[in-house]
Enzyme design. Structure first.
Site, PDB file in Angstrom:
ATOM      1  N   GLY A 174      -4.229  -4.806   0.024  1.00 21.21           N
ATOM      2  CA  GLY A 174      -5.508  -5.476   0.213  1.00 21.21           C
ATOM      3  C   GLY A 174      -5.523  -6.918  -0.219  1.00 21.21           C
ATOM      4  CB  THR A 178      -0.466  -7.690   6.789  1.00 20.79           C
ATOM      5  OG1 THR A 178       0.049  -6.547   6.093  1.00 20.79           O
ATOM      6  CG2 THR A 178      -0.152  -7.565   8.260  1.00 20.79           C
ATOM      7  CG  ASN A 224      -5.682  -3.537   3.046  1.00 17.33           C
ATOM      8  OD1 ASN A 224      -6.647  -3.940   3.685  1.00 17.33           O
ATOM      9  ND2 ASN A 224      -4.462  -3.985   3.252  1.00 17.33           N
ATOM     10  CB  SER A 227      -2.732  -0.515   3.251  1.00 19.14           C
ATOM     11  OG  SER A 227      -1.651  -0.506   2.355  1.00 19.14           O
ATOM     12  CB  SER A 228       2.074  -2.954   5.342  1.00 20.81           C
ATOM     13  OG  SER A 228       1.515  -3.928   6.173  1.00 20.81           O
ATOM     14  N   GLY A 452       3.394  -4.644  -3.270  1.00 19.73           N
ATOM     15  CA  GLY A 452       3.328  -5.163  -4.627  1.00 19.73           C
ATOM     16  C   GLY A 452       3.394  -4.043  -5.658  1.00 19.73           C
ATOM     17  CD  GLU A 454       1.414   0.802  -4.243  1.00 23.17           C
ATOM     18  OE1 GLU A 454       1.678   2.004  -4.440  1.00 23.17           O
ATOM     19  OE2 GLU A 454       1.160   0.321  -3.119  1.00 23.17           O
TER      20      GLU A 454
END
Length: 1522
Positions: A174, A178, A224, A227-228, A452, A454
């Site tokens: 989020g 991307t 997000n 989210s990827s 990132g 987590e």
């Protein structure tokens, strides 16, 4: 919960110095559990404890070691590079990001690292083509922070140094990773894009691969909406010219478990919902429906996303697949597999007939099973067996056993996950194959979009792998930051030693070690048949029980905690073993490999290792570790660039900044680690002039007379006794805490100065108070003395007044006695005199009464006589007025007949103007209504007139009867009577009738007057209508004439086009002229479609005068004409000058072509030679004098051709003859022979004649037009090129040091500041002189300067918006002074040459005018938009207001309310407008046409032009004498 203990230790030295320098009045930052950090002022110091009054109003007691100093001089809007902060610590960084986020400045540098804060709203003005153009080639840090700047820096380093680059984008879900990656790839595609002629470029495929991968690899998570769920590394390969030659996409760790398992309110991958929202025929083909009916989608209540239309996204994804090279058949197969996975999830199992067996639960499950088999194109029975049975392979045989329903569901989910994983891998591989990789490429730029750090409540195997990735990247990041820090020290030539920093290699060894690492232990547990997550956890506890980075939670049985660089994370091992296993069940492999669908079978190829159909173990953790190792090797061979994305809040809403959340992400993103590394060396770096300006007050004596900034800094630091600092080439480097120490001393000096000022002020106030008291005492004394004197004076005055009163009283009594006696005597005398007077009065009254009686008798006799005469006079007057009324009646009847005539004329005019537009028809209806009203009024007036005539006749008859009665009565009365008797009743009756007659006559006269006035008004209205009708007639004539002219122009163009096409078809076998000119033009950078174009040729009807040149003459032979053309070329190639302000060469060429009749020739080579001669003559494009000479000649020759040539077969224009009377009258007035000079017309026709042009002449005119435009563009671009270097220096005022400006001997005078602007004025004057000397048409001169000033406006204005140091008060004054110089130049050049050039500077003028306004905070938004800056957009105003800072007077910008209003309007416009760019675009088009050139020159100007003198002596050019 993550902690910051390691980061707090980074600033220990800073804390010690801060605690020593903390005094009452210091501004500090205090830690707060709610807001992270609060700023306040120290109000009390008690040993190690200090009391701080926060700006929030709270009083906080804290330890000196736990507070950080605050920079009081920091700008309110923050700094664009946080290395410029005076104090580089957590609260300073956090406050700077918050200040910039509040003004929509979402990008900030930390050295070479870009921090991007997600705005959660659209800001399209930051990412359009104008912005990319601005960052192209700009030095890093010169413009505002932006991803384009990072991408451009990477591209420039790659091209200049020949080294590959990498851009690492990281951040939590989020944060906008991307979107940042898309921007980077978009800019790199812009820089390395190929020509537009290629069918499908590599950069297009790279950009379109993003939506494809997002559709199959992105999903909605808690944090997000997009989210990827995989890592991505895009390699863009470039050739030696810097163009993209190939690309590859590497993906890491797709979250396969999401296919089968979801948690509320998350969603599965986007592709499932897109397919369910596909067109109806697609849905029916795959037997799909609502997402709520599928088990893999209905585990959560979230099915739709706000602002996202899955149906449109499906179509967009299909288009993106087309772009990246996926065929339609492959696309159908892909979505067939996606549909099969959805149906597979709906297969439920129940207990079978045998023990521990299973089978599909119901008919619904059987339906989905058959549908899956149909979509996979495999056998349904084999599919059932692969799910409900398993094969155990031994050395001798294979044993088939049943599985229970729970195991069958697990095998179903395993099949779904492996199919989706293979499908995603196929997509990535296919995209790479379609894009293609360049094996000869030497450079690449990699863009890494990776997850990132987590940390959730429940952290499983995915979080473990993600955090391992971030540990590896953090180590690489630390090494790069440390390297950059050392490079700066080397560049500044300062002494430095090795700086230690916390290394996380021990964590990496603990996880990755081949023997005894966490991944190795996990693989070992997965291979053991009876191993569980608990046994795996026990092995971890035994192996790492003494490791400082590993710990076991107290109340957990199988959890473990790792101390990462960003904080502690506790992992739950329940699913570690299942998620680490990466193998395909043998039955599934055999089933799908045997599929009749080639696409499905291709996803499961048979390898040698799998030929035995047994399940082979493969570890996801080991494979991921190898991928990371490969990625780090790639990154180590490149030059890295970093973008850290930050999510400001968890609500995903704009304008919300959560301090704790952002601070946690900064720690996780390594920003705090980079700051710690910087603080370990020399965290404070200040340029010499800034250091002197800030700390010069510590030792003012070192500034006097000194001109060397380095020496001043050394003396200053020596005076204050600071140690450990370094003096570089351009900056002063200070250790951690030294800035706070200097600020403390500066505060102390300022405090002493404040004490002195207070002492002086108190002394002044005491002296002022004493003076006031003394003045008051003197005033009181004077008042008292005055009061005593006034009292004495009052008593003396009362005594004098008493004496005067007594005297006056005695006098009054005596006077009263005398007056009584006098009044008695007078009263007696009055009575006697009154009695005598009354007697006299009575006698006079009687006498006057007798006289009155006599006068009345005489008056009665006279009145009778007068009455007779008056009746006779009235009779006479009535007869006369009746006669006059009849005459007026006749006039009214004539007027009525004329009105009828006007009605007929009006009807005729109505018929003539029926062809006008609806406006004329409306006017006709209004006029008709008025005429009808007038006719009705006339009828009413005629009726009233008749009534009046009848009344007048009756009155006349009554008067005659009364006259006869009076006569008879007079005859009957006897003549001799002494006392005539009067009949009063008859007299009253006659008088009343007489009054009635008078009133009737007066009303008749009034009505007659009103009738005359109405008649006059009607007459005026008729005249006005008649005039309007004449005007309408003239407009009709003009419209018809213009329409006829336009029709003739169109017919001429069509005729010319037909001739050109016909001739082109005839000469296709001999493309000499066209190919030669086309190639030449294309070599010079012009497109053939833009260069050769057809121009409108207006024609004027010309009478065929008999002139000597107009007689038929025999054309010269080809050889003679060729020799004459050589002579002409040799002459005009030289500078033959000008005659009467017109170019001789152009006039000579025109007369020669006219004499040779080249315009009428079907085939001639003279035009080709002229074009070649002009092309070779303008090869020297750097000389404006030479180019101006040829611009004058070519434009003049083009004008002459425009006036002379007409296409062969085109009819001459004839004016439209008016048909109406008024039209013929108007045409007669316009064509009066008094306004036409026949001699001038004949001379003009002699100079410029109209000829029928053939194909070569028309083509020559088009080629000449192209050369005029090309020469114009060369001169304009030369001027822009000369000015661009000067404008770069004029954008910002020269910087001066305050200390040097006040104390040193150096002088930064106005001359040095205005030299650059004077250089611009000199360039403008130089070109204007050249254009005047070469007699370039004024219209071209105006266009050159208008476009040049527009370029100045664009360059200055864009620089103002992109560079914060330019948006200051002093810089506004500097630019305003320069603009005043340009305005003065425009006035001196006059409108003939400058034209509208000054108006082109409207943007920069209004922006600079706003910068130099005082008290901006008092100005409202309406005043700004309506009065100050009406031309500027909301985005531009917001940008200026947020970037503005006053470097002279420290004044404020506009109020926060105005900024808020602008932000609201920007948000509204961004949702509707397609583009909201705040930058201006510089136009390079040609701003004039041939018609503009023709209108600026007149043919009569060529009457006295003389041809070239050299040719007049040549025998072949004797015709020039005529």
């Amino acid at each position: 919960m993550l902690h910051a203990a390691c980061n707090l230790n980074f600033f220990m030295s800073l804390e010690q110095v801060a605690s020593a320098a903390t005094v009452v009045g210091s501004l500090v930052w205090v830690e707060d559990p709610n807001e992270a950090w609060l700023d306040g002022e120290v109000v009390a110091v008690n040993g190690e404890d200090i009391t701080v009054l926060c700006t929030s109003g709270n009083m906080v007691v804290a330890r000196c070691s736990s507070v950080y100093p605050k920079d009081a001089d920091a700008p309110s809007c923050g700094v664009d590079d946080m290395t410029k902060l005076a104090y580089l610590h957590e609260p300073g960084v956090l406050q700077n990001l918050k200040s910039r986020y509040d003004i929509n400045e979402i990008y900030t540098y930390t050295g070479s690292i870009l921090i991007a804060v997600n705005p959660f709203q659209k800001l399209p003005h930051l990412y359009d083509g104008h912005m990319m153009e601005q960052y192209k080639g700009a030095a890093f840090g010169e413009l505002s922070p932006h991803p384009f700047a990072v991408a451009d820096a990477a591209y420039r380093l790659m091209m200049n140094d020949g080294k590959s680059q990498a851009i690492l984008v990281s951040g939590e879900s989020g944060a906008g990773k991307t979107e940042s990656t898309k921007l980077l790839m978009r800019y790199l595609a812009y820089m390395g894009g190929r020509s537009a002629g290629e069918r499908r470029s590599v950069e297009q495929q790279v950009l379109e691969s993003n939506p494809v991968l997002e559709a199959f690899g992105n999903a909605k998570t808690v944090r997000n909406n997009n989210s990827s769920r995989f890592g991505k590394f895009v390699e863009l390969q470039f050739d030696q010219k810097g163009r993209i030659s190939g690309a590859a996409v590497r993906t890491y760790l797709l979250e396969r478990s999401r296919v089968c398992q979801l948690s509320d309110p998350e969603r599965n991958y986007h592709c499932f919902y897109m397919l369910c929202a596909a067109p109806q025929e697609e849905v029916q083909k795959y037997k799909l429906g609502n997402p709520r009916t599928f088990h893999y989608l209905n585990q959560t209540n979230c099915y739709e996303l706000d602002g996202v239309d899955d149906a449109k996204e499906y179509i967009a994804t299909r288009k993106a697949m087309d772009t990246v090279g996926i065929s339609v058949q492959e696309q159908d197969a892909i979505f067939r597999v996606i549909a099969a996975i959805l149906h597979l999830g709906n297969i439920e199992f129940a207990k079978g007939k045998e023990i521990d067996s299973s089978m599909p639960k119901d008919e619904k499950s059987w339906f989905h099973l058959r549908t899956v088999a149909e979509l996979f194109m495999c056998d349904a029975k084999a599919l059932e067996d692969s799910l409900c049975k398993k094969v155990i392979t031994t050395r001798d045989e294979s044993i088939i056993t049943d599985v229970d329903p729970k195991a069958a569901a697990s095998r179903r989910d395993a099949l779904a996950k492996v199919v989706y994983s293979r499908l995603f891998d196929w997509l990535v591989e296919n995209i790479n194959n379609s894009i293609g990789q360049d094996s000869n490429s030497k450079y690449l730029i990699g863009v890494l979009d990776i997850y990132g750090f987590e940390s959730f409540k429940t952290n499983s195997f995915e979080q473990f792998c993600i955090n391992l990735t971030n540990e590896k990247l953090q180590q690489h990041f630390n090494q790069h930051v440390f390297k950059m820090e050392q490079e700066e020290y080397t560049r500044e030539e300062i002494n430095w030693s090795y700086i230690e920093f916390i290394d996380n290699q021990d964590i990496l060894d603990m996880i990755e070690k081949k023997r005894g690492g966490i991944i190795a232990l996990l693989d070992q547990a997965c291979m053991l048949p009876r191993s569980t997550h608990e046994t795996f956890a026990e092995s971890l506890y035994r192996e790492f029980k003494n490791h400082k980075r590993f710990s076991k939670p107290k109340l957990a049985r199988s959890d473990f905690t790792i101390c990462h660089y960003a904080g502690d994370v506790t992992y739950q091992t329940e699913l570690f073993l299942d998620k680490n296993k990466d193998y395909v069940i043998g039955e599934h492999q055999a089933l799908l490999n045997a599929s009749e669908c080639s696409f499905v079978s291709g996803l499961f190829p048979v390898s040698d290792e799998e030929s035995s159909k047994q399940s082979k173990f493969s570890s996801i953790g080991s494979r991921f570790k190898q991928q990371l190792h490969s990625l780090l090797e790639t990154l180590s061979s490149t030059e890295p660039h970093y973008i850290r994305c930050v999510k400001p809040n968890n609500l995903l809403k704009p304008a919300i900044f959560e301090n704790h959340n952002v601070l946690q992400q900064l720690r996780c993103g390594g920003v705090m680690e980079a700051i710690r590394i910087s603080c370990a060396g020399y965290p404070t770096k200040r340029p010499f002039y800034e250091f002197i300006d800030r700390f010069g007050i510590l030792a003012p004596e070192v500034l006097n007379g000194s001109t060397d900034e380095v020496a001043v800094c050394k003396k200053l630091l020596g005076k204050v006794g600071l140690e450990g600092y370094q003096i570089g080439k351009t900056k002063v480097f200070l250790r951690a805490g030294q800035m706070a120490e200097l600020d403390a001393r500066r505060t102390e000096v300022l405090g002493r100065s404040a004490s002195i000022i207070q002492r002086k002020v108190r002394s002044y106030m005491a002296r002022k108070s004493f003076t006031l008291v003394r003045r008051s005492a003197i005033l009181i004394q004077s008042v008292c003395r005055g009061e005593l004197t006034r009292q004495i004076y009052e008593s003396m005055r009362q005594e004098v007044a008493c004496l005067r009163i007594q005297r006056d009283l005695r006098m009054h009594l005596a006077r009263k006695t005398y007056q009584d006696l006098c009044s008695s005597a007078i009263c007696i005398q009055t009575g006697m005199r009154g009695m005598a007077a009354r007697n006299e009065l009575r006698f006079r009254w009687k006498t006057r009464a007798a006289i009155v009686i006599q006068s009345h008798c005489r008056k009665l006799l006279a009145r009778l006589e007068y009455t007779k005469l008056k009746k006779a006079a009235i009779t006479t007057q009535c007869a006369w007025r009746s006669k006059v009324a009849r005459a007026e009646l006749r006039k009214l009847k004539m007027a009525a007949r004329e009105t009828g005539a006007l009605q007929a004329a009006k009807n005729k005019l109505e018929k003539q103007v029926e062809e006008l537009t609806w406006r004329l028809q409306l006017e006709k209806r209004m006029r008709t209504d008025l005429e009808e009203a007038k006719t009705q009024e006339n009828t009413k007036l005629q009726t009233a007139l008749k009534d009046l005539q009848l009344q007048f006749k009756e009155t006349k008859d009554m008067l005659l009867k009364e006259k006869e009665v009076s006569k008879r009565a007079a005859e009957q009365i006897p003549v001799i009577q002494e006392i005539p008797m009067i009949d009063h009743e008859m007299m009253d009756k006659l008088s009343a009738e007489n009054e009635k007659l008078k009133a009737l006559v007066s009303s008749l006269e009034t009505k007659i007057d009103e009738t005359e006035k109405k008649y006059e008004e009607t007459n005026k209205l008729s005249e006005e209508r008649l005039k309007q009708a004449m005007d309408a007639e003239s407009v009709i004539v003009k419209l018809k004439t213009n329409m006829h002219i336009l029709q003739e122009k169109i017919s001429d163009m069509e005729t010319e086009t037909k001739i050109l096409r016909h001739q082109t078809l005839l000469t296709t076998s001999k493309p000499g002229l066209q190919s030669e000119f086309g190639n030449k033009v294309l070599e010079n950078g012009y497109n053939a479609s833009e260069t050769i174009r057809t121009n409108d040729i207006p024609h004027t009807p010309v009478k065929a005068y008999e002139t000597p040149d107009s007689r038929p003459r025999r054309p010269p032979t080809d050889r003679q004409q060729h020799e004459d053309a050589d002579t002409l070329m040799e002459c005009v190639t030289k500078d033959v000058g000008f005659s009467q302000g017109k170019p001789v060469a152009a006039f000579t060429i025109y007369k020669s072509l006219l004499h040779w009749r080249s315009f009428e020739a079907d085939r001639t080579s003279v035009f080709d030679r002229l074009i070649q001669m002009i092309g070779s003559a303008i090869e020297d494009q750097d000389s404006n004098d030479h180019m101006a000479y040829w611009l004058s000649n070519t434009s003049t020759l083009l004008f002459l051709l425009q006036k002379s040539l007409k296409p062969a077969g085109a009819a001459a224009a004839t004016p439209v003859k008016p048909t109406s009377l008024f039209g013929r009258m108007a045409m007669g007035f316009r064509s009066s022979p008094s306004t036409v000079s026949l001699a001038a017309a004949a001379a003009t026709l002699e100079t410029v004649r109209l000829v029928e042009a053939k194909y070569p002449a028309l083509l020559f005119k088009q080629q000449l037009t192209a050369y005029v435009e090309k020469i114009y563009g060369i001169i304009r671009d030369n001027l822009k090129r000369e000015l661009s270097s000067l404008l770069a220096l004029c954008i910002q005022a020269p910087r001066t040091s305050k200390g040097n400006a006040l104390r040193s001997g150096r002088s930064f005078g106005k001359d040095s500041q205005t030299n650059h602007w004077q250089g611009i004025i000199d360039c403008l004057n130089s070109l204007l002189t050249i254009l005047k000397e070469n007699f370039v048409p004024p219209v071209l001169t105006q266009k050159i300067y208008a476009q040049t000033f527009s370029s100045i406006n664009v360059q200055l204005f864009n620089s103002l918006l992109l560079r914060r140091e330019c948006c200051t008060f002093s810089n506004g004054e500097y630019v305003k002074a320069g603009l005043a110089e340009l305005e003065l130049w425009c006035c001196q050049a006059k409108e003939e040459y400058a034209g509208s050039a000054w108006d082109e500077l409207k943007h920069i003028r209004q922006a600079v005018g706003f910068l130099v306004i005082h008290q901006k905070y008092r100005i409202s938004y309406d005043e700004i938009t309506n009065d100050l800056c009406p031309i500027l957009s909301v985005q531009q105003l917001h940008r200026i207001c947020t970037l503005y800072w006053d470097d002279n007077y420290n004044t404020r910008s506009v109020s926060p309310e105005v900024i808020a209003s602008m932000r609201v309007l920007m948000t509204e416009e961004s949702s509707t407008a397609s583009s909201s760019s705040f930058l201006l675009d510089d136009s390079s088009s040609i701003p004039f046409s041939v018609d503009d050139l023709s209108n600026s020159i007149e043919v009569k100007d060529f009457l006295d032009v003389n041809p070239a003198p050299e040719l007049l002596e040549h025998p072949a050019f004797q015709f020039l004498h005529n």
